[in-house]
Design an enzyme around this catalytic site. Structure first.
Site, mmCIF file in Angstrom:
data_model
loop_
_atom_site.group_PDB
_atom_site.id
_atom_site.type_symbol
_atom_site.label_atom_id
_atom_site.label_comp_id
_atom_site.label_asym_id
_atom_site.label_seq_id
_atom_site.Cartn_x
_atom_site.Cartn_y
_atom_site.Cartn_z
ATOM 1 N N HIS A 90 6.027 -23.050 -61.262
ATOM 2 C CA HIS A 90 6.769 -22.691 -62.463
ATOM 3 C C HIS A 90 7.492 -21.357 -62.295
ATOM 4 C CE1 HIS A 90 4.342 -25.375 -65.496
ATOM 5 N NE2 HIS A 90 5.048 -26.070 -64.627
ATOM 6 N N TYR A 100 7.532 -23.288 -73.360
ATOM 7 C CA TYR A 100 6.296 -24.006 -73.688
ATOM 8 C C TYR A 100 6.275 -24.603 -75.092
ATOM 9 C CZ TYR A 100 4.165 -22.845 -69.257
ATOM 10 O OH TYR A 100 3.885 -22.764 -67.910
ATOM 11 N N GLU A 142 1.280 -16.996 -65.217
ATOM 12 C CA GLU A 142 2.657 -16.811 -64.760
ATOM 13 C C GLU A 142 3.171 -15.403 -65.047
ATOM 14 O OE1 GLU A 142 4.577 -20.128 -66.677
ATOM 15 O OE2 GLU A 142 3.298 -21.528 -65.566
ATOM 16 N N TYR A 193 6.856 -20.472 -50.133
ATOM 17 C CA TYR A 193 8.138 -21.159 -50.226
ATOM 18 C C TYR A 193 9.076 -20.395 -51.155
ATOM 19 C CZ TYR A 193 5.778 -22.694 -54.473
ATOM 20 O OH TYR A 193 5.074 -22.708 -55.664
ATOM 21 N N SER A 212 9.732 -24.410 -47.763
ATOM 22 C CA SER A 212 8.833 -23.449 -47.132
ATOM 23 C C SER A 212 9.598 -22.514 -46.208
ATOM 24 C CB SER A 212 7.759 -24.184 -46.323
ATOM 25 O OG SER A 212 6.936 -24.962 -47.153
ATOM 26 N N GLY A 275 5.432 -34.488 -39.701
ATOM 27 C CA GLY A 275 6.849 -34.421 -40.052
ATOM 28 C C GLY A 275 7.300 -33.012 -40.373
ATOM 29 N N GLY A 277 6.319 -31.196 -42.601
ATOM 30 C CA GLY A 277 5.174 -30.385 -43.020
ATOM 31 C C GLY A 277 4.840 -29.296 -42.020
ATOM 32 N N PRO A 280 5.640 -24.718 -43.078
ATOM 33 C CA PRO A 280 4.779 -23.606 -43.489
ATOM 34 C C PRO A 280 3.707 -23.292 -42.455
ATOM 35 C CG PRO A 280 4.187 -25.576 -44.701
ATOM 36 C CD PRO A 280 5.455 -25.896 -43.952
ATOM 37 N N PHE A 383 5.005 -31.703 -50.546
ATOM 38 C CA PHE A 383 6.332 -31.424 -51.092
ATOM 39 C C PHE A 383 6.676 -32.409 -52.204
ATOM 40 C CE2 PHE A 383 7.042 -30.040 -46.472
ATOM 41 C CZ PHE A 383 6.536 -28.765 -46.736
ATOM 42 N N PRO A 385 5.408 -33.181 -56.753
ATOM 43 C CA PRO A 385 4.622 -32.632 -57.861
ATOM 44 C C PRO A 385 3.130 -32.806 -57.665
ATOM 45 C CG PRO A 385 6.471 -33.880 -58.705
ATOM 46 C CD PRO A 385 6.423 -34.124 -57.226
#
Length: 389
Positions: A90, A100, A142, A193, A212, A275, A277, A280, A383, A385
Site C-alpha cells: 500500500h 479507507y 503505513e 521493490y 524488485s 524464472g 523470481g 530479488p 509477484f 496479490p
C-alpha cells in the site's frame, strides 16, 4: 495489534457466524465491491493493477482476507505478518488514510447487496466496526512506513533517468536508473521493490507495477530487471512500456519497500528462485556475500532453459568469486529429474527465501515442511496479490 476500538461479544459472534457465508459468497462480494468502487471513484483505477482486476486475482485476495479476518476475529494478531506485507504494498502504491473510508463504504454496500435479507443491520454494524478496527491497524502501520520514507528517502513519485539499458535475454531487460534531480540516491534493503508508473495508449489511466531491485544496495543507480509479458494487453502494459524506454528516457518511481529482506547474521542463507523470481534473490545474494563473504549461501535457481535464464552471467561470476556460495541450476529442458531440496537441509541455523510463481513457492514450501523446516525459517515473495488463507 493495538486496537483503539473494540467489538462487543455479540458482534464477535456475528462476525464468526459469517465465516461460512464468506467461504461461499466472498468472491461474489468482492467482485461487486470493486465494480461499484470504480464506478463511483474511477480515479482509483490509477492505483490498482488492471491485470489483477481482469484476472480476479485482487478480488480473490480480498475475499480470502475477509475470510481470514472473520476466522481470526478474536485474535487478529495472527494476521499481523500479512498486514505488514500488504502495508508495504500500500505504501509503495501511495494508498493514503483518506482511501479507507471510501473502501469501507463500498465494501459494506457490496455485502448488503450480495447477502440481501441475510445482511441484517446487526451484522452490517458488526462488520463496519470490524472494518474500522482493521483499517486503523493498516493506517497505523503505513503511517510508520511513510514516516520512514520521508526521513530517509522521498514521498510520492520521483523522476529517474534510464542511464543504461541492457538486454539480458530475449524477454528480460535491465534498466539502470539514476535520479533526474542529481541528488543522492538512498540505499535500500536487498530484496525490496519499487513501484513504477507506466502508461498505455489504450486508456487515460496510469498503470502501476512493482518490480524488485535486482542489484545490491549502495550503488549509484537502481537496477530493475523486467520480464516482458507475451502480449501487449492489460497484463503486459507496464512491462512493454518499460522495455520500450530508451536510454535517456524518464520513469517515475516510489521509494523502495518490502519485507522480503534477510537480516545480517551467522545463519546459513538458502535462496530458491524460479524464472524472473531471481531478481530479488540476486540482490540478496550479492549483498550478503559482499558484507559477509564467509557466510554460507546456497542459491538454487529453476529455469525453463538456459537461454531464458536472466542474470545468469552475474550468478556464475559470483559463484566463481566466493567459495562460501553453493550454486545450483535446474534446467527444465534438460533435467528430467524432479527438483529436490533434501540435500539443502543441514544441522546449521538456516533461513530459506523463495521467490517465483505461486505454484513454485507452494511446492517448495511443502517440500521444506515435509522435511521438518519450521514456518518461521521460510520467507517468500510472489509477484501477485497476497492471498492469506
Amino acid at each position: 495489534m493495538e486496537m483503539s476500538k473494540q467489538l462487543s461479544e455479540q458482534q464477535v459472534e456475528l462476525i464468526k457466524s459469517s465465516v461460512p457465508v464468506l467461504a461461499e459468497h466472498g468472491l461474489t462480494i468482492t467482485k461487486r465491491f470493486y465494480a461499484d468502487l470504480f464506478e463511483a471513484h474511477p480515479e482509483l483505477l490509477n492505483l490498482f493493477n488492471h491485470a489483477n482486476q481482469k484476472q480476479d486475482k485482487q478480488q480473490q485476495a480480498l475475499a480470502n482476507t475477509l475470510y481470514a479476518a472473520a476466522a481470526n476475529i478474536e485474535n487478529l494478531e495472527e494476521l499481523l505478518p500479512v498486514v505488514k506485507q500488504i502495508a508495504h504494498k500500500h505504501r509503495s502504491l501511495q494508498v493514503k488514510p483518506e482511501h479507507y473510508p471510501i473502501v469501507g463504504e463500498h465494501l459494506l454496500e457490496a455485502i448488503k447487496k450480495v447477502l440481501g435479507s441475510s445482511a441484517t443491520n446487526e451484522l452490517l454494524d458488526a462488520w463496519a466496526n470490524a472494518y474500522d478496527i482493521i483499517a486503523d491497524v493498516f493506517i497505523s502501520v503505513e503511517a510508520e512506513l511513510y514516516k520512514d520514507t520521508s526521513e530517509s528517502s522521498w514521498e510520492g513519485f520521483r523522476r529517474f533517468i534510464v542511464q543504461r539499458k541492457e538486454q539480458e535475454t530475449k524477454e528480460v531487460v535491465s534498466l539502470y536508473l539514476v535520479p533526474e534531480d542529481g541528488k543522492s540516491l538512498p540505499t535500500f534493503e536487498p530484496g525490496q521493490y519499487v513501484t513504477v508508473k507506466g502508461y498505455s495508449q489504450s486508456d487515460h489511466y496510469t498503470h502501476l507495477r512493482q518490480y524488485s531491485l535486482s542489484d545490491k544496495p549502495n550503488q549509484s543507480y537502481y537496477r530493475l530487471s523486467i520480464k516482458r509479458e507475451e502480449t501487449k494487453d492489460v497484463q503486459g502494459t507496464v512491462s512493454w512500456y518499460m522495455h520500450g524506454l530508451a536510454e535517456g528516457a524518464v520513469v517515475e518511481l516510489t521509494a523502495p519497500a518490502g519485507e522480503f529482506t534477510p537480516e545480517n547474521g551467522e545463519g546459513d542463507l538458502v535462496l530458491m528462485s524460479a524464472g524472473i523470481g531471481i531478481t530479488p534473490l540476486t540482490s540478496i545474494a550479492k549483498s550478503a556475500l559482499a558484507t559477509q563473504p564467509n557466510r554460507a549461501v546456497t542459491f538454487v535457481h529453476f529455469t525453463a532453459n538456459r537461454n531464458s535464464y536472466a542474470l545468469r552471467s552475474e550468478m556464475e561470476e559470483l559463484a566463481s568469486a566466493y567459495q562460501s556460495l553453493r550454486y545450483e541450476v535446474y534446467d527444465r529442458d534438460s533435467d528430467s529429474s524432479e527438483m529436490t531440496v533434501d540435500h539443502l537441509i543441514n544441522e546449521n541455523e538456516q533461513q530459506f527465501y523463495i521467490c517465483g510463481p505461486i505454484s513454485f513457492v507452494q511446492q517448495m514450501e511443502k517440500k521444506l515442511q515435509e522435511l521438518g523446516v519450521s514456518q518461521k525459517q521460510v520467507h517468500f515473495e510472489v509477484f501477485t496479490p497476497l492471498i492469506p488463507v
